[in-house]
Design a protein around this motif. Structure first.
Motif, mmCIF file in Angstrom:
data_model
loop_
_atom_site.group_PDB
_atom_site.id
_atom_site.type_symbol
_atom_site.label_atom_id
_atom_site.label_comp_id
_atom_site.label_asym_id
_atom_site.label_seq_id
_atom_site.Cartn_x
_atom_site.Cartn_y
_atom_site.Cartn_z
ATOM 1 N N THR A 150 33.261 43.800 37.512
ATOM 2 C CA THR A 150 33.987 42.779 38.265
ATOM 3 C C THR A 150 33.192 42.432 39.519
ATOM 4 O O THR A 150 32.626 43.299 40.183
ATOM 5 C CB THR A 150 35.403 43.235 38.643
ATOM 6 O OG1 THR A 150 35.344 44.498 39.321
ATOM 7 C CG2 THR A 150 36.271 43.377 37.394
ATOM 8 N N LEU A 151 33.168 41.141 39.843
ATOM 9 C CA LEU A 151 32.329 40.634 40.923
ATOM 10 C C LEU A 151 33.172 39.957 41.991
ATOM 11 O O LEU A 151 34.052 39.148 41.673
ATOM 12 C CB LEU A 151 31.317 39.632 40.349
ATOM 13 C CG LEU A 151 30.414 38.881 41.324
ATOM 14 C CD1 LEU A 151 29.522 39.846 42.102
ATOM 15 C CD2 LEU A 151 29.561 37.861 40.576
ATOM 16 N N ASN A 152 32.913 40.300 43.236
ATOM 17 C CA ASN A 152 33.544 39.720 44.422
ATOM 18 C C ASN A 152 34.973 40.216 44.635
ATOM 19 O O ASN A 152 35.300 40.718 45.700
ATOM 20 C CB ASN A 152 33.496 38.196 44.391
ATOM 21 C CG ASN A 152 34.069 37.583 45.648
ATOM 22 O OD1 ASN A 152 35.134 36.986 45.635
ATOM 23 N ND2 ASN A 152 33.375 37.736 46.759
ATOM 24 N N THR A 153 35.854 40.055 43.658
ATOM 25 C CA THR A 153 37.212 40.570 43.802
ATOM 26 C C THR A 153 37.573 41.343 42.546
ATOM 27 O O THR A 153 37.164 40.983 41.442
ATOM 28 C CB THR A 153 38.217 39.439 44.093
ATOM 29 O OG1 THR A 153 39.518 39.991 44.308
ATOM 30 C CG2 THR A 153 38.273 38.438 42.963
ATOM 31 N N ASP A 154 38.324 42.421 42.708
ATOM 32 C CA ASP A 154 38.554 43.378 41.625
ATOM 33 C C ASP A 154 39.815 43.045 40.831
ATOM 34 O O ASP A 154 40.586 42.147 41.190
ATOM 35 C CB ASP A 154 38.647 44.788 42.205
ATOM 36 C CG ASP A 154 38.168 45.862 41.241
ATOM 37 O OD1 ASP A 154 37.887 45.534 40.069
ATOM 38 O OD2 ASP A 154 38.073 47.026 41.663
ATOM 39 N N VAL A 155 40.015 43.780 39.743
ATOM 40 C CA VAL A 155 41.201 43.658 38.899
ATOM 41 C C VAL A 155 41.828 45.039 38.774
ATOM 42 O O VAL A 155 41.152 46.009 38.421
ATOM 43 C CB VAL A 155 40.845 43.110 37.500
ATOM 44 C CG1 VAL A 155 42.089 42.999 36.630
ATOM 45 C CG2 VAL A 155 40.157 41.754 37.611
ATOM 46 N N GLU A 156 43.109 45.132 39.046
ATOM 47 C CA GLU A 156 43.801 46.413 38.988
ATOM 48 C C GLU A 156 44.191 46.771 37.555
ATOM 49 O O GLU A 156 44.431 45.902 36.729
ATOM 50 C CB GLU A 156 45.066 46.370 39.856
ATOM 51 C CG GLU A 156 44.793 46.188 41.331
ATOM 52 C CD GLU A 156 46.056 46.023 42.139
ATOM 53 O OE1 GLU A 156 46.217 46.747 43.147
ATOM 54 O OE2 GLU A 156 46.883 45.161 41.768
ATOM 55 N N GLY A 157 44.231 48.081 37.280
ATOM 56 C CA GLY A 157 44.772 48.567 36.019
ATOM 57 C C GLY A 157 43.937 48.243 34.801
ATOM 58 O O GLY A 157 44.488 48.028 33.721
ATOM 59 N N CYS A 158 42.600 48.226 34.951
ATOM 60 C CA CYS A 158 41.742 47.947 33.800
ATOM 61 C C CYS A 158 40.597 48.954 33.767
ATOM 62 O O CYS A 158 40.343 49.663 34.735
ATOM 63 C CB CYS A 158 41.194 46.521 33.853
ATOM 64 S SG CYS A 158 39.987 46.256 35.175
ATOM 65 N N ARG A 159 39.886 48.981 32.653
ATOM 66 C CA ARG A 159 38.806 49.953 32.469
ATOM 67 C C ARG A 159 37.442 49.279 32.666
ATOM 68 O O ARG A 159 36.552 49.408 31.833
ATOM 69 C CB ARG A 159 38.896 50.591 31.082
ATOM 70 C CG ARG A 159 40.182 51.371 30.863
ATOM 71 C CD ARG A 159 40.080 52.363 29.706
ATOM 72 N NE ARG A 159 39.785 51.722 28.443
ATOM 73 C CZ ARG A 159 40.699 51.214 27.628
ATOM 74 N NH1 ARG A 159 41.981 51.262 27.962
ATOM 75 N NH2 ARG A 159 40.359 50.663 26.472
ATOM 76 N N ARG A 160 37.288 48.577 33.770
ATOM 77 C CA ARG A 160 35.994 47.961 34.037
ATOM 78 C C ARG A 160 34.972 49.032 34.376
ATOM 79 O O ARG A 160 35.308 50.129 34.814
ATOM 80 C CB ARG A 160 36.129 46.913 35.140
ATOM 81 C CG ARG A 160 36.890 47.411 36.391
ATOM 82 C CD ARG A 160 35.932 47.760 37.447
ATOM 83 N NE ARG A 160 36.581 47.994 38.725
ATOM 84 C CZ ARG A 160 36.674 49.193 39.274
ATOM 85 N NH1 ARG A 160 36.241 50.264 38.642
ATOM 86 N NH2 ARG A 160 37.219 49.335 40.485
ATOM 87 N N LEU A 161 33.698 48.699 34.163
ATOM 88 C CA LEU A 161 32.612 49.648 34.393
ATOM 89 C C LEU A 161 32.477 49.981 35.865
ATOM 90 O O LEU A 161 32.396 51.144 36.257
ATOM 91 C CB LEU A 161 31.299 49.062 33.855
ATOM 92 C CG LEU A 161 30.036 49.905 34.023
ATOM 93 C CD1 LEU A 161 30.134 51.175 33.189
ATOM 94 C CD2 LEU A 161 28.800 49.087 33.604
ATOM 95 N N CYS A 162 32.456 48.957 36.709
ATOM 96 C CA CYS A 162 32.398 49.144 38.155
ATOM 97 C C CYS A 162 32.721 47.812 38.822
ATOM 98 O O CYS A 162 32.915 46.798 38.158
ATOM 99 C CB CYS A 162 31.033 49.680 38.612
ATOM 100 S SG CYS A 162 29.664 48.509 38.421
ATOM 101 N N HIS A 163 32.774 47.830 40.142
ATOM 102 C CA HIS A 163 33.081 46.631 40.912
ATOM 103 C C HIS A 163 32.039 46.437 42.002
ATOM 104 O O HIS A 163 31.640 47.388 42.682
ATOM 105 C CB HIS A 163 34.471 46.745 41.553
ATOM 106 C CG HIS A 163 34.768 45.659 42.535
ATOM 107 N ND1 HIS A 163 34.869 44.335 42.178
ATOM 108 C CD2 HIS A 163 34.953 45.691 43.894
ATOM 109 C CE1 HIS A 163 35.120 43.603 43.250
ATOM 110 N NE2 HIS A 163 35.165 44.395 44.294
ATOM 111 N N VAL A 164 31.595 45.194 42.181
ATOM 112 C CA VAL A 164 30.670 44.825 43.259
ATOM 113 C C VAL A 164 31.343 43.747 44.089
ATOM 114 O O VAL A 164 31.738 42.705 43.559
ATOM 115 C CB VAL A 164 29.340 44.289 42.703
ATOM 116 C CG1 VAL A 164 28.421 43.878 43.854
ATOM 117 C CG2 VAL A 164 28.656 45.326 41.823
ATOM 118 N N GLY A 165 31.490 43.989 45.379
ATOM 119 C CA GLY A 165 32.151 42.972 46.189
ATOM 120 C C GLY A 165 32.271 43.345 47.640
ATOM 121 O O GLY A 165 31.408 44.025 48.207
#
Length: 339
Positions: A150-165
Protein backbone atom coordinates in the motif's frame (compact mmCIF):
# COMPACT_ATOMS: atom_id res chain seq x y z
CA UNK A 1 33.59 -18.18 2.10
CA UNK A 2 29.84 -17.84 1.69
CA UNK A 3 27.65 -19.58 4.25
CA UNK A 4 25.49 -22.29 2.69
CA UNK A 5 22.01 -23.60 3.45
CA UNK A 6 23.64 -26.96 4.24
CA UNK A 7 25.76 -25.38 7.00
CA UNK A 8 22.69 -23.76 8.54
CA UNK A 9 20.71 -27.03 8.37
CA UNK A 10 23.53 -28.93 10.11
CA UNK A 11 23.83 -26.28 12.82
CA UNK A 12 20.08 -26.40 13.47
CA UNK A 13 19.58 -30.13 13.05
CA UNK A 14 16.84 -29.66 10.44
CA UNK A 15 16.60 -30.48 6.74
CA UNK A 16 17.94 -28.25 4.02
CA UNK A 17 14.39 -28.01 2.69
CA UNK A 18 13.23 -26.54 5.99
CA UNK A 19 16.01 -23.96 5.93
CA UNK A 20 15.17 -23.08 2.33
CA UNK A 21 11.49 -22.58 3.21
CA UNK A 22 12.37 -20.29 6.12
CA UNK A 23 14.94 -18.16 4.31
CA UNK A 24 12.81 -17.82 1.18
CA UNK A 25 9.34 -17.72 2.79
CA UNK A 26 8.24 -20.70 0.70
CA UNK A 27 6.07 -22.64 3.13
CA UNK A 28 4.81 -23.15 6.64
CA UNK A 29 7.37 -23.89 9.34
CA UNK A 30 6.78 -24.03 13.08
CA UNK A 31 7.46 -20.63 14.66
CA UNK A 32 10.12 -21.97 17.00
CA UNK A 33 11.91 -23.70 14.11
CA UNK A 34 11.74 -20.56 11.98
CA UNK A 35 13.18 -18.47 14.82
CA UNK A 36 16.03 -20.94 15.32
CA UNK A 37 16.91 -21.03 11.62
CA UNK A 38 16.89 -17.26 11.30
CA UNK A 39 18.98 -16.91 14.45
CA UNK A 40 21.61 -19.37 13.17
CA UNK A 41 21.63 -17.78 9.71
CA UNK A 42 22.32 -14.39 11.28
CA UNK A 43 25.00 -15.82 13.58
CA UNK A 44 26.80 -17.53 10.71
CA UNK A 45 26.54 -14.43 8.50
CA UNK A 46 24.37 -15.93 5.76
CA UNK A 47 23.80 -13.69 2.72
CA UNK A 48 21.57 -14.49 -0.23
CA UNK A 49 23.09 -14.81 -3.68
CA UNK A 50 21.37 -11.71 -5.08
CA UNK A 51 23.40 -11.82 -8.29
CA UNK A 52 22.02 -15.25 -9.11
CA UNK A 53 18.53 -14.21 -8.12
CA UNK A 54 18.77 -11.11 -10.29
CA UNK A 55 19.75 -13.29 -13.24
CA UNK A 56 16.73 -15.47 -12.56
CA UNK A 57 14.54 -12.35 -12.41
CA UNK A 58 15.60 -11.39 -15.94
CA UNK A 59 14.32 -14.74 -17.17
CA UNK A 60 10.97 -14.38 -15.36
CA UNK A 61 10.12 -10.93 -16.79
CA UNK A 62 8.38 -9.71 -13.66
CA UNK A 63 5.70 -7.02 -13.93
CA UNK A 64 5.01 -4.68 -11.02
CA UNK A 65 1.56 -3.13 -11.19
CA UNK A 66 0.87 0.36 -9.83
CA UNK A 67 -2.74 1.43 -9.30
CA UNK A 68 -3.34 4.94 -7.96
CA UNK A 69 -6.28 7.28 -7.37
CA UNK A 70 -4.15 10.14 -8.60
CA UNK A 71 -5.62 11.78 -11.69
CA UNK A 72 -6.07 15.51 -11.23
CA UNK A 73 -4.16 15.50 -7.90
CA UNK A 74 -0.96 17.53 -8.22
CA UNK A 75 0.69 15.86 -5.23
CA UNK A 76 0.99 12.54 -7.04
CA UNK A 77 3.11 13.98 -9.85
CA UNK A 78 6.11 13.66 -7.54
CA UNK A 79 5.08 10.16 -6.40
CA UNK A 80 4.97 9.08 -10.04
CA UNK A 81 8.36 10.73 -10.65
CA UNK A 82 9.81 8.58 -7.87
CA UNK A 83 8.24 5.47 -9.40
CA UNK A 84 9.73 6.27 -12.80
CA UNK A 85 13.17 6.91 -11.30
CA UNK A 86 13.14 3.52 -9.58
CA UNK A 87 11.90 1.90 -12.78
CA UNK A 88 14.89 3.30 -14.70
CA UNK A 89 17.23 1.75 -12.13
CA UNK A 90 15.75 -1.77 -12.24
CA UNK A 91 14.92 -1.97 -15.95
CA UNK A 92 18.08 -3.99 -16.71
CA UNK A 93 16.74 -6.78 -14.50
CA UNK A 94 13.90 -7.40 -16.92
CA UNK A 95 11.28 -5.89 -14.63
CA UNK A 96 8.41 -3.93 -16.17
CA UNK A 97 6.16 -1.45 -14.37
CA UNK A 98 2.56 -0.97 -15.45
CA UNK A 99 1.00 2.21 -14.05
CA UNK A 100 -2.78 2.65 -14.01
CA UNK A 101 -4.27 5.88 -12.64
CA UNK A 102 -7.86 6.75 -11.79
CA UNK A 103 -9.81 9.89 -10.89
CA UNK A 104 -12.01 10.03 -7.81
CA UNK A 105 -12.85 7.56 -5.08
CA UNK A 106 -14.92 4.93 -6.89
CA UNK A 107 -14.40 1.81 -4.80
CA UNK A 108 -16.07 -0.79 -7.00
CA UNK A 109 -14.32 0.55 -10.08
CA UNK A 110 -10.95 0.33 -8.38
CA UNK A 111 -11.70 -3.19 -7.12
CA UNK A 112 -12.51 -4.18 -10.70
CA UNK A 113 -9.22 -2.67 -11.91
CA UNK A 114 -7.37 -4.71 -9.26
CA UNK A 115 -9.00 -7.91 -10.48
CA UNK A 116 -8.33 -7.04 -14.11
CA UNK A 117 -4.63 -6.27 -13.50
CA UNK A 118 -4.08 -9.49 -11.52
CA UNK A 119 -3.82 -11.56 -14.70
CA UNK A 120 -0.61 -9.84 -15.82
CA UNK A 121 1.27 -8.65 -12.71
CA UNK A 122 3.42 -10.30 -10.05
CA UNK A 123 3.06 -7.60 -7.35
CA UNK A 124 0.75 -4.60 -6.91
CA UNK A 125 1.62 -1.18 -5.48
CA UNK A 126 -1.71 0.32 -4.47
CA UNK A 127 -2.89 3.79 -3.52
CA UNK A 128 -6.47 3.41 -2.37
CA UNK A 129 -9.10 4.19 0.25
CA UNK A 130 -9.77 2.46 3.55
CA UNK A 131 -12.74 0.24 2.74
CA UNK A 132 -13.54 -3.42 3.56
CA UNK A 133 -14.18 -4.14 -0.12
CA UNK A 134 -10.66 -3.06 -1.01
CA UNK A 135 -9.26 -5.03 1.95
CA UNK A 136 -10.98 -8.17 0.60
CA UNK A 137 -9.50 -7.60 -2.85
CA UNK A 138 -6.03 -7.24 -1.32
CA UNK A 139 -6.50 -10.52 0.54
CA UNK A 140 -7.69 -12.23 -2.65
CA UNK A 141 -4.57 -11.07 -4.48
CA UNK A 142 -2.39 -12.29 -1.62
CA UNK A 143 -4.08 -15.68 -1.69
CA UNK A 144 -3.44 -15.95 -5.43
CA UNK A 145 0.26 -15.22 -4.91
CA UNK A 146 0.25 -11.51 -5.76
CA UNK A 147 1.53 -9.46 -2.79
CA UNK A 148 0.35 -5.86 -2.32
CA UNK A 149 2.30 -2.84 -1.08
CA UNK A 150 0.00 0.00 0.00
CA UNK A 151 1.29 3.43 -1.00
CA UNK A 152 0.78 6.81 0.70
CA UNK A 153 -2.26 5.76 2.77
CA UNK A 154 -2.87 2.35 4.33
CA UNK A 155 -5.79 -0.09 4.43
CA UNK A 156 -6.93 -1.62 7.70
CA UNK A 157 -7.70 -5.30 8.22
CA UNK A 158 -5.88 -6.73 5.19
CA UNK A 159 -2.85 -8.92 4.54
CA UNK A 160 -0.78 -6.46 2.55
CA UNK A 161 2.96 -7.07 2.30
CA UNK A 162 3.94 -3.69 3.73
CA UNK A 163 3.05 0.00 3.66
CA UNK A 164 5.05 2.99 2.38
CA UNK A 165 3.78 6.43 3.25
CA UNK A 166 3.44 9.21 5.77
CA UNK A 167 3.02 9.11 9.54
CA UNK A 168 -0.30 10.92 9.25
CA UNK A 169 -0.94 11.10 13.00
CA UNK A 170 2.36 12.93 13.47
CA UNK A 171 1.59 15.10 10.45
CA UNK A 172 -1.69 16.23 12.02
CA UNK A 173 -0.05 16.87 15.38
CA UNK A 174 2.66 18.91 13.64
CA UNK A 175 0.00 21.05 11.94
CA UNK A 176 -1.68 21.72 15.27
CA UNK A 177 1.64 22.56 16.90
CA UNK A 178 2.42 25.06 14.16
CA UNK A 179 -0.97 26.71 14.57
CA UNK A 180 -0.27 26.87 18.29
CA UNK A 181 2.90 28.83 17.64
CA UNK A 182 1.09 31.22 15.31
CA UNK A 183 -2.10 31.62 17.39
CA UNK A 184 -1.17 30.90 21.02
CA UNK A 185 -4.26 32.64 22.31
CA UNK A 186 -6.65 30.21 20.64
CA UNK A 187 -8.32 29.58 17.29
CA UNK A 188 -11.69 28.75 15.77
CA UNK A 189 -10.78 26.20 13.13
CA UNK A 190 -12.32 24.91 9.94
CA UNK A 191 -10.90 21.62 8.59
CA UNK A 192 -10.81 20.90 4.85
CA UNK A 193 -10.12 17.19 4.43
CA UNK A 194 -9.81 15.32 1.15
CA UNK A 195 -12.20 12.44 1.80
CA UNK A 196 -13.50 10.61 4.84
CA UNK A 197 -12.75 7.39 2.91
CA UNK A 198 -8.99 7.90 3.28
CA UNK A 199 -7.36 6.41 6.37
CA UNK A 200 -4.48 8.88 6.09
CA UNK A 201 -6.74 11.92 5.91
CA UNK A 202 -8.71 10.71 8.94
CA UNK A 203 -5.47 10.06 10.84
CA UNK A 204 -4.29 13.61 10.17
CA UNK A 205 -7.50 15.01 11.61
CA UNK A 206 -7.20 12.64 14.57
CA UNK A 207 -3.62 13.73 15.28
CA UNK A 208 -4.61 17.39 14.98
CA UNK A 209 -7.59 16.95 17.32
CA UNK A 210 -5.50 14.96 19.81
CA UNK A 211 -3.02 17.79 20.28
CA UNK A 212 -5.87 20.32 20.50
CA UNK A 213 -7.25 18.40 23.48
CA UNK A 214 -3.86 17.82 25.08
CA UNK A 215 -2.27 21.26 24.83
CA UNK A 216 -4.51 23.87 23.23
CA UNK A 217 -7.70 24.32 25.18
CA UNK A 218 -8.39 27.53 23.26
CA UNK A 219 -8.60 25.64 19.96
CA UNK A 220 -12.01 24.57 18.71
CA UNK A 221 -12.76 22.68 15.49
CA UNK A 222 -15.98 24.23 14.22
CA UNK A 223 -16.53 22.40 10.92
CA UNK A 224 -15.11 19.70 8.64
CA UNK A 225 -15.62 19.76 4.87
CA UNK A 226 -14.55 17.37 2.08
CA UNK A 227 -12.66 18.75 -0.92
CA UNK A 228 -12.43 15.39 -2.72
CA UNK A 229 -8.87 16.51 -3.51
CA UNK A 230 -10.34 18.87 -6.09
CA UNK A 231 -9.78 22.65 -6.14
CA UNK A 232 -13.21 23.56 -7.47
CA UNK A 233 -14.97 21.38 -4.88
CA UNK A 234 -12.69 22.88 -2.23
CA UNK A 235 -13.66 26.39 -3.32
CA UNK A 236 -17.41 25.69 -3.18
CA UNK A 237 -17.25 23.86 0.14
CA UNK A 238 -14.97 26.45 1.78
CA UNK A 239 -17.22 29.29 0.64
CA UNK A 240 -20.19 27.56 2.29
CA UNK A 241 -18.18 26.87 5.47
CA UNK A 242 -17.14 30.52 5.76
CA UNK A 243 -20.78 31.54 5.43
CA UNK A 244 -21.83 29.11 8.16
CA UNK A 245 -19.00 30.12 10.50
CA UNK A 246 -18.08 33.82 10.41
CA UNK A 247 -16.15 33.22 13.64
CA UNK A 248 -13.44 31.12 11.94
CA UNK A 249 -9.87 32.32 12.43
CA UNK A 250 -7.95 29.41 10.86
CA UNK A 251 -8.29 26.61 8.31
CA UNK A 252 -6.37 23.35 8.32
CA UNK A 253 -6.12 21.89 4.79
CA UNK A 254 -5.63 18.17 5.33
CA UNK A 255 -4.98 17.09 1.74
CA UNK A 256 -5.28 18.54 -1.78
CA UNK A 257 -7.54 21.47 -2.60
CA UNK A 258 -5.51 24.26 -1.00
CA UNK A 259 -5.87 26.52 -4.04
CA UNK A 260 -9.66 26.34 -3.89
CA UNK A 261 -9.66 26.93 -0.14
CA UNK A 262 -7.43 30.00 -0.43
CA UNK A 263 -9.46 31.41 -3.33
CA UNK A 264 -12.65 31.24 -1.26
CA UNK A 265 -10.95 32.92 1.71
CA UNK A 266 -9.52 35.70 -0.47
CA UNK A 267 -12.86 36.37 -2.18
CA UNK A 268 -14.56 36.57 1.21
CA UNK A 269 -12.05 39.22 2.30
CA UNK A 270 -11.13 37.15 5.35
CA UNK A 271 -7.72 37.14 7.05
CA UNK A 272 -7.41 33.52 8.21
CA UNK A 273 -4.35 31.48 9.16
CA UNK A 274 -4.04 28.55 6.75
CA UNK A 275 -1.95 25.48 7.55
CA UNK A 276 -1.65 23.03 4.64
CA UNK A 277 -0.11 19.68 3.78
CA UNK A 278 2.08 18.66 0.86
CA UNK A 279 4.47 20.85 -1.05
CA UNK A 280 3.25 21.16 -4.62
CA UNK A 281 3.86 23.99 -7.12
CA UNK A 282 0.49 25.59 -6.34
CA UNK A 283 0.91 25.27 -2.56
CA UNK A 284 4.42 26.72 -2.84
CA UNK A 285 3.06 29.77 -4.69
CA UNK A 286 0.38 30.30 -2.05
CA UNK A 287 2.99 30.03 0.70
CA UNK A 288 5.30 32.47 -1.04
CA UNK A 289 2.54 35.09 -1.36
CA UNK A 290 1.50 34.66 2.28
CA UNK A 291 -1.88 32.98 1.82
CA UNK A 292 -0.58 29.80 3.47
CA UNK A 293 1.36 30.22 6.71
CA UNK A 294 3.08 26.81 6.81
CA UNK A 295 3.13 23.48 5.00
CA UNK A 296 3.91 19.95 6.22
CA UNK A 297 5.54 17.87 3.49
CA UNK A 298 5.81 14.08 3.28
CA UNK A 299 8.50 13.30 0.64
CA UNK A 300 6.24 12.09 -2.20
CA UNK A 301 9.15 11.30 -4.55
CA UNK A 302 10.71 9.03 -1.94
CA UNK A 303 7.38 7.29 -1.34
CA UNK A 304 7.07 6.27 -4.98
CA UNK A 305 10.75 5.36 -5.25
CA UNK A 306 10.83 3.31 -2.03
CA UNK A 307 7.69 1.34 -2.90
CA UNK A 308 9.17 0.19 -6.22
CA UNK A 309 12.55 -0.67 -4.70
CA UNK A 310 10.85 -2.76 -1.99
CA UNK A 311 8.79 -4.53 -4.66
CA UNK A 312 11.96 -5.21 -6.67
CA UNK A 313 13.81 -6.55 -3.64
CA UNK A 314 10.89 -8.81 -2.77
CA UNK A 315 10.61 -10.27 -6.27
CA UNK A 316 14.36 -10.69 -6.73
CA UNK A 317 15.30 -11.61 -3.17
CA UNK A 318 12.13 -13.61 -2.43
CA UNK A 319 12.01 -12.37 1.16
CA UNK A 320 9.64 -10.08 3.02
CA UNK A 321 10.63 -6.46 3.72
CA UNK A 322 12.45 -5.91 7.00
CA UNK A 323 9.71 -3.53 8.19
CA UNK A 324 5.96 -3.68 7.89
CA UNK A 325 5.64 0.11 7.70
CA UNK A 326 8.04 2.56 6.04
CA UNK A 327 7.39 6.19 6.95
CA UNK A 328 8.89 9.14 5.13
CA UNK A 329 9.84 12.36 6.94
CA UNK A 330 7.33 15.04 7.88
CA UNK A 331 8.95 18.32 6.79
CA UNK A 332 7.93 21.77 8.03
CA UNK A 333 8.06 24.35 5.26
CA UNK A 334 7.50 28.10 5.44
CA UNK A 335 8.07 30.90 2.95
CA UNK A 336 11.66 31.38 4.09
CA UNK A 337 12.83 27.78 3.45
CA UNK A 338 10.86 26.83 0.32
CA UNK A 339 13.82 27.44 -2.01
Amino acid sequence: MAVTIRQISEACGVSRGTVDRVLNNRGKVRPETEAMVRREAARLGYRKNLAGQALAARKKNYTIGVLMLSEGVEFFDEVLAGIRQAESEIRDYGIHIEVVTMKGYHIEEQAERMREMSSRIHLLILHTVNDPRIAREIDCLEESGIPVITLNTDVEGCRRLCHVGCDFIKSGRTACGLLGLISPGGAQIGVATGTVLSLGHNQRISGFAQLCREHFSGFEIKDVIETLDDDETAYVQTKAMLSRHPELTAVYVVASGASGVCRAIKEAGRNLTVIANDRTPSVSRLTENGQIAAVIGQEPFQQGYKAVILAFQYLVGESRPEQEVWYMKNEILIRENLS
